[in-house]
Design a protein around this motif. Structure first.
Motif, PDB file in Angstrom:
ATOM      1  N   TYR A   1      36.378  33.017  37.659  1.00 49.65           N
ATOM      2  CA  TYR A   1      36.250  32.285  36.641  1.00 49.65           C
ATOM      3  C   TYR A   1      35.561  30.904  36.645  1.00 49.65           C
ATOM      4  N   CYS A   2      35.861  30.108  37.551  1.00 51.66           N
ATOM      5  CA  CYS A   2      34.915  28.867  37.938  1.00 51.66           C
ATOM      6  C   CYS A   2      33.381  29.171  37.895  1.00 51.66           C
ATOM      7  N   LEU A   3      32.973  30.025  38.536  1.00 50.79           N
ATOM      8  CA  LEU A   3      31.638  30.314  38.641  1.00 50.79           C
ATOM      9  C   LEU A   3      30.952  30.760  37.271  1.00 50.79           C
ATOM     10  N   MET A   4      31.777  31.173  36.495  1.00 50.32           N
ATOM     11  CA  MET A   4      30.992  31.614  35.097  1.00 50.32           C
ATOM     12  C   MET A   4      31.468  30.166  34.039  1.00 50.32           C
ATOM     13  N   ASP A   5      32.524  29.755  34.291  1.00 53.27           N
ATOM     14  CA  ASP A   5      32.880  28.598  33.298  1.00 53.27           C
ATOM     15  C   ASP A   5      32.551  27.233  34.013  1.00 53.27           C
ATOM     16  N   GLY A   6      32.416  27.201  35.175  1.00 57.28           N
ATOM     17  CA  GLY A   6      32.071  25.858  35.692  1.00 57.28           C
ATOM     18  C   GLY A   6      33.352  25.254  36.234  1.00 57.28           C
ATOM     19  N   CYS A   7      34.363  25.307  35.801  1.00 58.41           N
ATOM     20  CA  CYS A   7      35.646  24.365  36.228  1.00 58.41           C
ATOM     21  C   CYS A   7      35.399  22.976  36.291  1.00 58.41           C
ATOM     22  N   LYS A   8      34.804  22.520  35.441  1.00 57.38           N
ATOM     23  CA  LYS A   8      34.465  20.929  35.339  1.00 57.38           C
ATOM     24  C   LYS A   8      35.338  20.031  35.681  1.00 57.38           C
TER      25      LYS A   8
END
Length: 212
Positions: free
Chosen positions: A139-146
Motif C-alpha cells: 500500500y505504501c509503495l503504491m500510495d506513498g504513505c506520506k
C-alpha cells in the motif's frame, strides 16, 4: 537517525537504496535499553534482530563476543546502555545498513531465540514478519504513505494492533499459538506483525541517497 523522514532512500542489504515507506516506531523522547555491539558501535533493542554471517537474523540479546556479523566483522565487545530516542525506518527489503552492519527491520518476540514455533513448524521471526508486512508495504509503495499517525508510545498505527496481538499470542499455550499461527498464515497478511525496530547508534552511519 532522527533526521530521516518518509521517502528518504537509504542503503540496504540488497546493495541498493530503498525508500523509507514507514516508521514503525518514532519516539524522540522515549528512554529505552539498548545493546551496543563493538567495534561497530551499533545499538539495538535487545529483541531487535541483526544478521550474522550465517544469514540468520538473531535478536541482539543473544549475540555473543566472537560472533561474526554478516558484514564479516567479529563482535569484540557488548555493552548495555540507556538511550533516549527510538526510530524505526522500514524499507521494502526489510533490511538496512547501520554503521556498515546489516540489520533486520523486525524484532523477535523472544529475546532468547530467533525462531517462532507453531506446533511442529519452526519459522524464523524475520521471515514471518516480512511476510505479514506485505499489505502495509504494498500500500505504501503504491500510495506513498506520506503521513502516519502514532500511539502515545510512538508506535505507528499501522503496526500497533498487530504488534500487541503478536505479543499476546507469543505468551499463550502452544496449541493456541499453532491454531492462531496457521490462521494468520492462511490469511496472507491480515495483521502487520513484528514491526518495532528500535535501532539507535551513538554515531549513526546510514547512507542516504540525496536528491539533486
Amino acid at each position: 537517525m532522527d533526521q530521516l523522514k518518509l521517502g528518504d532512500q537509504i542503503l540496504t542489504a540488497t546493495g541498493h537504496y530503498e525508500p523509507i515507506y514507514s516508521f514503525g516506531h518514532r519516539s524522540p523522547d522515549t528512554l529505552a535499553e539498548f545493546v551496543q555491539l563493538l567495534p561497530s558501535k551499533l545499538e539495538l533493542s535487545p529483541s531487535h534482530m541483526v544478521f550474522l554471517q550465517s544469514g540468520e537474523a538473531v535478536p541482539a540479546s543473544i549475540v555473543k563476543i566472537g560472533d561474526v556479523l554478516q558484514s564479516g566483522e567479529s563482535v569484540t565487545g557488548i555493552q548495555k546502555l540507556m538511550r533516549t530516542g527510538v526510530y524505526a525506518p522500514f524499507t521494502p527489503s526489510g533490511t538496512l545498513l547501520v554503521n556498515g552492519v546489516t540489520v533486520s527491520s523486525y524484532i523477535a518476540f523472544s529475546e532468547s531465540a530467533n525462531i517462532f514455533e507453531i506446533g511442529p513448524v519452526k519459522l524464523p521471526y524475520h521471515t514471518i514478519a516480512h511476510s505479514f508486512q506485505f499489505l502495509h508495504r504494498a500500500y505504501c509503495l503504491m500510495d506513498g504513505c506520506k503521513q502516519e499517525r502514532y500511539s502515545e508510545e510512538g508506535l505507528s498505527k499501522w503496526v500497533e494492533g498487530g504488534y500487541r496481538f503478536a505479543i499476546w499470542l507469543h505468551k499463550k499455550h502452544s496449541a493456541l499459538r499453532m491454531l492462531a499461527g496457521f490462521l494468520l498464515i492462511l490469511s496472507g497478511s491480515s495483521f502487520i506483525l513484528f514491526q518495532c525496530l528500535t535501532v539507535r547508534v551513538n554515531q549513526v552511519v546510514i547512507s542516504v541517497k540525496k536528491h539533486i
